[in-house]
Design a protein around this motif. Sequence first.
Motif, PDB file in Angstrom:
ATOM      1  N   VAL A  96       0.834  -1.201   0.000  1.00  0.00           N
ATOM      2  CA  VAL A  96       0.000   0.000   0.000  1.00  0.00           C
ATOM      3  C   VAL A  96       0.871   1.253   0.000  1.00  0.00           C
ATOM      4  O   VAL A  96       0.637   2.200  -0.771  1.00  0.00           O
ATOM      5  N   GLY A  97       1.904   1.258   0.832  1.00  0.00           N
ATOM      6  CA  GLY A  97       2.805   2.414   0.875  1.00  0.00           C
ATOM      7  C   GLY A  97       3.519   2.634  -0.444  1.00  0.00           C
ATOM      8  O   GLY A  97       3.663   3.779  -0.910  1.00  0.00           O
ATOM      9  N   GLU A  98       3.953   1.563  -1.073  1.00  0.00           N
ATOM     10  CA  GLU A  98       4.657   1.681  -2.346  1.00  0.00           C
ATOM     11  C   GLU A  98       3.722   2.111  -3.477  1.00  0.00           C
ATOM     12  O   GLU A  98       4.122   2.867  -4.357  1.00  0.00           O
ATOM     13  N   MET A  99       2.476   1.649  -3.451  1.00  0.00           N
ATOM     14  CA  MET A  99       1.531   2.094  -4.472  1.00  0.00           C
ATOM     15  C   MET A  99       1.236   3.583  -4.315  1.00  0.00           C
ATOM     16  O   MET A  99       1.130   4.323  -5.317  1.00  0.00           O
ATOM     17  N   LYS A 100       1.106   4.038  -3.093  1.00  0.00           N
ATOM     18  CA  LYS A 100       0.897   5.476  -2.864  1.00  0.00           C
ATOM     19  C   LYS A 100       2.095   6.277  -3.384  1.00  0.00           C
ATOM     20  O   LYS A 100       1.935   7.356  -3.957  1.00  0.00           O
ATOM     21  N   ARG A 101       3.294   5.740  -3.178  1.00  0.00           N
ATOM     22  CA  ARG A 101       4.490   6.437  -3.690  1.00  0.00           C
ATOM     23  C   ARG A 101       4.443   6.527  -5.207  1.00  0.00           C
ATOM     24  O   ARG A 101       4.729   7.589  -5.791  1.00  0.00           O
ATOM     25  N   LEU A 102       4.113   5.415  -5.861  1.00  0.00           N
ATOM     26  CA  LEU A 102       4.046   5.415  -7.324  1.00  0.00           C
ATOM     27  C   LEU A 102       3.037   6.444  -7.829  1.00  0.00           C
ATOM     28  O   LEU A 102       3.305   7.192  -8.778  1.00  0.00           O
ATOM     29  N   VAL A 103       1.864   6.496  -7.193  1.00  0.00           N
ATOM     30  CA  VAL A 103       0.792   7.365  -7.669  1.00  0.00           C
ATOM     31  C   VAL A 103       1.003   8.818  -7.246  1.00  0.00           C
ATOM     32  O   VAL A 103       0.930   9.734  -8.079  1.00  0.00           O
TER      33      VAL A 103
END
Length: 408
Positions: A96-103
């Motif tokens: 979840v944290g990494e997806m937020k970073r990507l977006v």
Amino acid sequence: MNRNRLRTSRRGLTAAALATALLGWPLSAGTVGAQEGPVKIGLFLELTGGSASTTSEASQLGVELAVSEINAAGGIGGRQLQLVVADTQTDATVGVGEMKRLVLQEGVQFVFGPVISQVFMAAAPVVNEAKISSIGSTGSLAITPAFAPYYFSTLINAEVQAKKMVSEAIDVRKAKKVAILSDTGAQAKDFVAAVKKELEARGVELTGTQEYQYRATDMTPQWLALKRGDPDELLFFTSSGEDGGHALKSLSELGWDIHVTGNWSIGAFAEIVEQIAGKEAFQNVTGANYRGFTFCKGGEQPTKYLELVEKTKKFAPDRAARAAMTFVALFYDATYLMKAAVEGSGGKWEGPGIAEWIEKNASSVNGVAGKYTPTSSSHFLYDADAVVTVNPAERGEANIQERADCAK
């Protein structure tokens, strides 16, 4: 502050992304980042953790090879593609944290991955809110178009595998009584439910079901419990080659002479299974695989797949030598599907338009693995026609597998 927020804070958000995050990140694809220059594409994969050795590294390699070809040919709409890598560490919270970073920080406009259903299910709200399309390789039937409207999966889902395996056991093997061994994962539970439904509809007796935990090394107790029901066919669903190898090794050591109809993992990861269990463990076993990765002796050959294997070896020899080439092919295909969808949508990257194009037009894209068949009600890219029964021990060049239905 958890380590993912700390990582994001250290790297620094753009003003637009920070404002969006503070307001609950309601954004659309392309909100963050420049509208000119390279298009950022996220690689959201389990590069460390349980699935890294056989799937995620190969998935990354397939995308990288396709992107290199697309960029060399001028990119998409004249814009080059730039990959941004995110490691989920095979952990939903990290994911979840990494997806937020990507977006939010990187401003990606498309995402490839993951390969673990639970990781995507946790991260799905991020891409849903941002209206960003993505293609992964997850198998849970809970990941529907209603749950994730812009997401598609390259994996043969549990229901398709169940129907194929039941047909093999009953129609080909003429089984009257069957038993099931599966792991405890979400996809396996979907598989067992689908098998039970198929058996009930056909009036075939289910003599028993058993489960094992991921990475178990001795399944003898489960096999013994199933043997007491006296089935004449075993249906075996596993999520990894390692688990498949240990299960078949336990069965072989038990000396129970019964036919096993295995799932896709028994086909796709046959080499790993054989390394653990030995070739003799495959003596009375069939598996399943994508049609595009199979052959008939003296007949049909998977030309596209063999050509891709050679290209991959030239592109990254060391990585190709250890990669699960089926996943290289699946994500190589997925990258060209993305290209076709964006171009078919008038060069726009918004998730709703891309998803609609894929639903209606994916069958026009010729891939390595087989024909795409998604619909508005199912975003699994392949249906039962893409799946064939294979003899896992009978492998040719680049580990292609002999189809069990080849004319003898």
